[in-house]
Design a protein around this motif. Structure first.
Motif, mmCIF file in Angstrom:
data_model
loop_
_atom_site.group_PDB
_atom_site.id
_atom_site.type_symbol
_atom_site.label_atom_id
_atom_site.label_comp_id
_atom_site.label_asym_id
_atom_site.label_seq_id
_atom_site.Cartn_x
_atom_site.Cartn_y
_atom_site.Cartn_z
ATOM 1 N N LEU A 138 0.831 -1.203 0.000
ATOM 2 C CA LEU A 138 0.000 0.000 0.000
ATOM 3 C C LEU A 138 0.868 1.257 0.000
ATOM 4 C CD1 LEU A 138 -2.841 1.264 0.205
ATOM 5 C CD2 LEU A 138 -2.650 1.078 2.703
ATOM 6 N N HIS A 161 1.324 3.751 -2.988
ATOM 7 C CA HIS A 161 0.282 4.689 -3.406
ATOM 8 C C HIS A 161 0.785 6.124 -3.482
ATOM 9 C CE1 HIS A 161 -3.296 7.317 -2.536
ATOM 10 N NE2 HIS A 161 -3.721 6.657 -3.595
ATOM 11 N N ARG A 170 1.560 8.562 -6.814
ATOM 12 C CA ARG A 170 0.825 9.824 -6.961
ATOM 13 C C ARG A 170 1.765 11.009 -7.152
ATOM 14 N NH1 ARG A 170 -3.822 11.241 -2.657
ATOM 15 N NH2 ARG A 170 -2.014 11.570 -1.308
ATOM 16 N N SER A 219 -5.865 5.211 -7.757
ATOM 17 C CA SER A 219 -6.727 4.399 -6.903
ATOM 18 C C SER A 219 -6.151 2.993 -6.840
ATOM 19 C CB SER A 219 -8.160 4.368 -7.443
ATOM 20 O OG SER A 219 -9.031 3.759 -6.501
ATOM 21 N N TYR A 220 -6.752 2.142 -6.053
ATOM 22 C CA TYR A 220 -6.227 0.789 -5.890
ATOM 23 C C TYR A 220 -7.339 -0.156 -5.479
ATOM 24 C CZ TYR A 220 -6.090 2.634 -1.101
ATOM 25 O OH TYR A 220 -6.409 3.245 0.098
ATOM 26 N N TYR A 228 -2.967 -1.108 -8.890
ATOM 27 C CA TYR A 228 -3.191 0.336 -8.838
ATOM 28 C C TYR A 228 -3.742 0.778 -10.187
ATOM 29 C CZ TYR A 228 -0.452 0.731 -4.530
ATOM 30 O OH TYR A 228 0.012 0.616 -3.237
#
Length: 384
Positions: A67, A70, A74, A83-84, A207
């Motif tokens: 995670l 992320h 970005r 998003s994921y 992702y």
């Protein structure tokens, strides 16, 4: 006058012509349905957006990504939104009730997929309820669900019984949008994993990246993969279209077989129509000899034969095209749940019409050649 003559010639032997038209109808119907199945298989590829990328584990989709990636993704220049989620693979009541179900970060995911449209109140209700889910209209019709219904998915990848409540129903913005998917909160899955399987928590299956402009997709994909090169979980970033094509490649042999079958059907009916026309021409050799004595040349005889062949194929092809719609609706009711969409496209109808014309033209070549070459004396012998 010529059209009237062609019509009368075509139906001189009514039973034979009727059976040939029926065979042509079945062949065009089969051809159209097989092409529609292929289109349905590729619907996910056609619905892919040019400004969306998918990042997954470089080894395989079954391996997760942290995670923590992320925020790093970005921060890449050219990335608009990230998003994921995970493929959940849950079962509803029984394995035969298969449908796609995903866990996603809901707010960013649905912002990136405007083709999933839903009522604003329902959307907010879903976002507030961590055990809420969103379902497509196809699933609602299939299982008789309604807003507020509790449902339970039996996990396969993530064991256990996962209870949720239907908070929103989405419909597709386009005909190619899949309305047979269930979405629920990634946080619901993650919090449960922290309690039951802590080592599996804080990981995602993929992702989804929205880029600022489609032209920057290749650059962003390269930078993302370069960022995580030599890490414990290297990435593979590709366009959404390429990602969908990766799934299709696993069934490419089946798709190729369906294409070949559709072509074989056309060749078979071509042989049937050609046989019908050869029989008709053989029976009328004396008549063609008389026409030649009256001054009609090979061109006129060819027009008669090709015209008759096209009349038969046109009637059969037209009937097959008309039958495609009700049969496709019946097919959709029976097995449509296994396809994201099942729509008879305009290009399929054009291919049906082209196939009918091709069969009619090809089937008339040999009979026309034989009629144009027949000698008057030889043809007149058959009058008796």
């Amino acid at each position: 006058m010529l059209l009237k003559l062609l019509w009368r010639n075509a139906f001189r032997h009514k039973l034979r012509t009727a059976l040939t038209i029926l065979g042509m109808c079945v062949a065009i119907l089969a051809f159209g349905l097989l092409r529609t199945v292929i289109d349905a298989w590729h619907s996910g590829v056609e619905a892919a957006a040019a400004d969306r990328l998918v990042t997954r584990n470089a080894i395989s989709l079954i391996f997760n990504l942290p995670l923590s990636y992320h925020e790093k993704i970005r921060a890449v220049d050219g990335v608009k939104r990230v998003s994921y989620g995970n493929w959940f693979g849950g079962i509803y009541i029984d394995e035969k009730n298969f449908f796609a179900n995903l866990v996603v970060e809901p707010r960013s995911y649905f912002e990136m997929y405007p083709e999933y449209t839903m009522d604003d109140f329902q959307r907010e209700s879903f976002l507030r309820d961590r055990k809420g889910c969103v379902v497509g209209r196809k699933l609602v019709r299939r299982f008789g669900w309604k807003l507020g219904d509790p449902i339970t998915l039996k996990g396969t990848i993530f064991p256990g019984n996962w209870e949720m409540v239907i908070r929103a129903i989405y419909k597709g913005k386009y005909d190619s949008t899949d309305e047979g998917v269930l979405f629920f909160h990634w946080e619901y899955l993650n919090e449960t994993l922290k309690k039951t399987s802590p080592r599996r928590a804080d990981n995602v299956g993929f992702y989804v990246i929205e880029v600022t402009h489609p032209d920057r997709a290749a650059q962003v994909a390269g930078e993302v993969d370069q960022m995580f090169r030599n890490s414990r979980a290297e990435t593979l970033t590709e366009t959404e279209r390429a990602f969908q094509m990766g799934f299709l490649s696993m069934s490419e042999a089946l798709i190729t077989a369906i294409r070949l079958i559709s072509l074989v059907v056309i060749f078979i009916i071509m042989a049937v129509v050609a046989n019908t026309m050869i029989m008709s021409v053989r029976e009328r050799m004396g008549e063609y000899a008389v026409l030649k004595t009256l001054g009609f040349g090979a061109l006129f005889l060819s027009i008669l034969i090709f015209g008759e062949s096209l009349v038969i194929c046109g009637l059969g092809g037209g009937l097959g095209i008309l039958m495609t719609f009700p049969v496709a609706d019946l097919f959709r009711q029976q097995v449509g749940d296994y396809f994201p969409t099942f729509i008879v496209k305009d290009v399929t109808l054009l291919l049906d019409a082209a196939a009918a014309i091709l069969v009619g033209t090809a089937a008339g070549i040999l009979p026309a050649w034989r009629a144009s070459r027949v000698r008057i004396s030889e043809g007149l012998r058959r009058l008796g």
